[in-house]
Design an enzyme around this catalytic site. Sequence first.
Site, PDB file in Angstrom:
ATOM      1  N   GLN A 181       4.542 -13.339  -1.770  1.00 17.81           N
ATOM      2  CA  GLN A 181       5.249 -12.140  -1.271  1.00 17.81           C
ATOM      3  C   GLN A 181       6.036 -12.455   0.006  1.00 17.81           C
ATOM      4  OE1 GLN A 181       2.057 -12.201  -2.230  1.00 17.81           O
ATOM      5  NE2 GLN A 181       1.373 -10.258  -3.065  1.00 17.81           N
ATOM      6  N   ASN A 234      -6.378  -6.617   4.307  1.00 24.03           N
ATOM      7  CA  ASN A 234      -4.967  -6.941   4.061  1.00 24.03           C
ATOM      8  C   ASN A 234      -4.931  -8.204   3.195  1.00 24.03           C
ATOM      9  OD1 ASN A 234      -2.132  -6.299   4.510  1.00 24.03           O
ATOM     10  ND2 ASN A 234      -2.041  -8.189   5.685  1.00 24.03           N
ATOM     11  N   ALA A 269       0.793  -1.233   0.000  1.00 28.56           N
ATOM     12  CA  ALA A 269       0.000   0.000   0.000  1.00 28.56           C
ATOM     13  C   ALA A 269       0.832   1.294   0.000  1.00 28.56           C
ATOM     14  CB  ALA A 269      -0.971  -0.030   1.176  1.00 28.56           C
ATOM     15  N   ASP A 283      -3.978  -2.693   3.827  1.00 26.82           N
ATOM     16  CA  ASP A 283      -4.202  -1.949   2.585  1.00 26.82           C
ATOM     17  C   ASP A 283      -5.225  -0.840   2.760  1.00 26.82           C
ATOM     18  OD1 ASP A 283      -2.948  -4.539   1.492  1.00 26.82           O
ATOM     19  OD2 ASP A 283      -2.925  -3.084  -0.153  1.00 26.82           O
ATOM     20  N   ARG A 325      -5.590  -0.709  -9.112  1.00 24.41           N
ATOM     21  CA  ARG A 325      -5.783  -1.601  -7.952  1.00 24.41           C
ATOM     22  C   ARG A 325      -6.676  -0.864  -6.952  1.00 24.41           C
ATOM     23  NH1 ARG A 325      -0.920  -4.886  -5.536  1.00 24.41           N
ATOM     24  NH2 ARG A 325      -2.636  -6.326  -5.181  1.00 24.41           N
TER      25      ARG A 325
HETATM   26  O1  MRU Z   1      -1.001  -7.503  -3.274  1.00 16.68           O
HETATM   27  P1  MRU Z   1       0.032  -6.774  -2.490  1.00 16.68           P
HETATM   28  O2  MRU Z   1       1.358  -7.454  -2.468  1.00 16.68           O
HETATM   29  O3  MRU Z   1       0.116  -5.311  -2.900  1.00 16.68           O
HETATM   30  O4  MRU Z   1      -0.513  -6.784  -0.991  1.00 16.68           O
HETATM   31  C1  MRU Z   1       0.226  -6.134  -0.004  1.00 16.68           C
HETATM   32  C2  MRU Z   1      -0.302  -6.325   1.360  1.00 16.68           C
HETATM   33  O5  MRU Z   1      -1.314  -6.951   1.582  1.00 16.68           O
HETATM   34  C3  MRU Z   1       0.447  -5.631   2.458  1.00 16.68           C
HETATM   35  O6  MRU Z   1       0.329  -6.334   3.661  1.00 16.68           O
HETATM   36  C4  MRU Z   1      -0.129  -4.215   2.649  1.00 16.68           C
HETATM   37  O7  MRU Z   1      -0.149  -3.519   1.445  1.00 16.68           O
HETATM   38  C5  MRU Z   1       0.628  -3.442   3.652  1.00 16.68           C
HETATM   39  S1  MRU Z   1       2.222  -3.006   3.084  1.00 16.68           S
HETATM   40  C6  MRU Z   1       3.007  -2.087   4.257  1.00 16.68           C
END
Ligand code: MRU
Length: 358
Positions: free
Chosen positions: A208, A259, A59, A249, A99
């Site tokens: 991730q 999240n 995010a 997020d 997104r």
């Molecule tokens: O799909 P992504 O990799 O963008 O999802 C990210 C997450 O869910 C993270 O936990 C969230 O963005 C917090 S990042 C500090």
Amino acid sequence: VGVPRPAAGDDRIPPTVAWHDGRLRLIDQRGLPHRLRFVECVTVDEVCGAIANLTVRGAPALGATAAYGVALALFAACDGGDPIEDAAWHAAAKLMAVRPTAVNLERGARDVAGAAIDAVRAGQSARAAAGVALAEAHRIAADDVTRNRAIGTHGNELVPPGARVLTHCNAGALACVGYGTALGVVRAAAAAGKHPHVWVGETRPVLQGARLTAWELRRLRIPCTVLPDAAAGSLFASREIDLVIVGADRIAANGDVANKIGTYPLAVLAAQHEVPFYVAAPVATIDRMTPTGDGIVVEDRPADEVVRIAGRRIAPRGVTALNRAFDITPAAFVQWIITEHGLVAANHDAVRRVVERD
Ligand code: MRU
């Protein structure tokens, strides 16, 4: 443009998002952990593409990326003689559509577009307004790192010495401009000599956790163990997890948290086993316009990410797959939201107070 660039990274993890020679330079997260490479974007369409294909993700990183994306569009509008106001809103709308769940993306795009439009309305030239947009993007990027460090300081209070910390997805430097939110707390605890050990949920479908969080922790020399997402329940049952820290997020006005998919089951398991569950996020991730988690739009991503691993098909051709990218954890499961202003209870009044204070 004569604006200082934020120094986000350190020698172990370079800045995820940076302005370099009139271009937006991103760590290409698709290649990690095998290759640390950078991608440069010069057009807003390239920025949208990098967001869509997860070159850049997380995010706060999306917020800074969208901010620079609008600035790029405005410099292009100057060159083409297009009206700044139209170009700013057009670029912001394009970026926001890529997104939908991370509120930081929307906020970064809107703030930069708004700053440029204010400059034009105040009588500044188109090029000066584009400069204002870039300065605002630099501010957002630098601010992210400062705020993450403060999150780390506050969150460190919750980490006992030798803690075994479970995290999910990647809420580290790679998900931000630098330092990280959930992993920022772990970094602060490590710097305080508490020797945390991190359980890293691999985070299917695009891993991730296994790819990015483990890469960061290795670079930071913080011990970690990757586990299949399905193994978390067994670890809770054997009392090998002392606390859970995840990122967010979008946090609704009542403290419900969106999240990465798989966060909600961890919160339920943590409650069942009486293990504290914390969410580390900057105030920029709080969306007071969305009253509860029910109102958060959850992104659906291509099925291909589920039926393939590292490009190789693992499910039969023609099979359908669910790829819901996020889930909602009700506020009742969250012990604290760790923000740059301190620990915030996950309820309507506490969330309102911290946003008003910001
Ligand atoms: O799909 P992504 O990799 O963008 O999802 C990210 C997450 O869910 C993270 O936990 C969230 O963005 C917090 S990042 C500090």
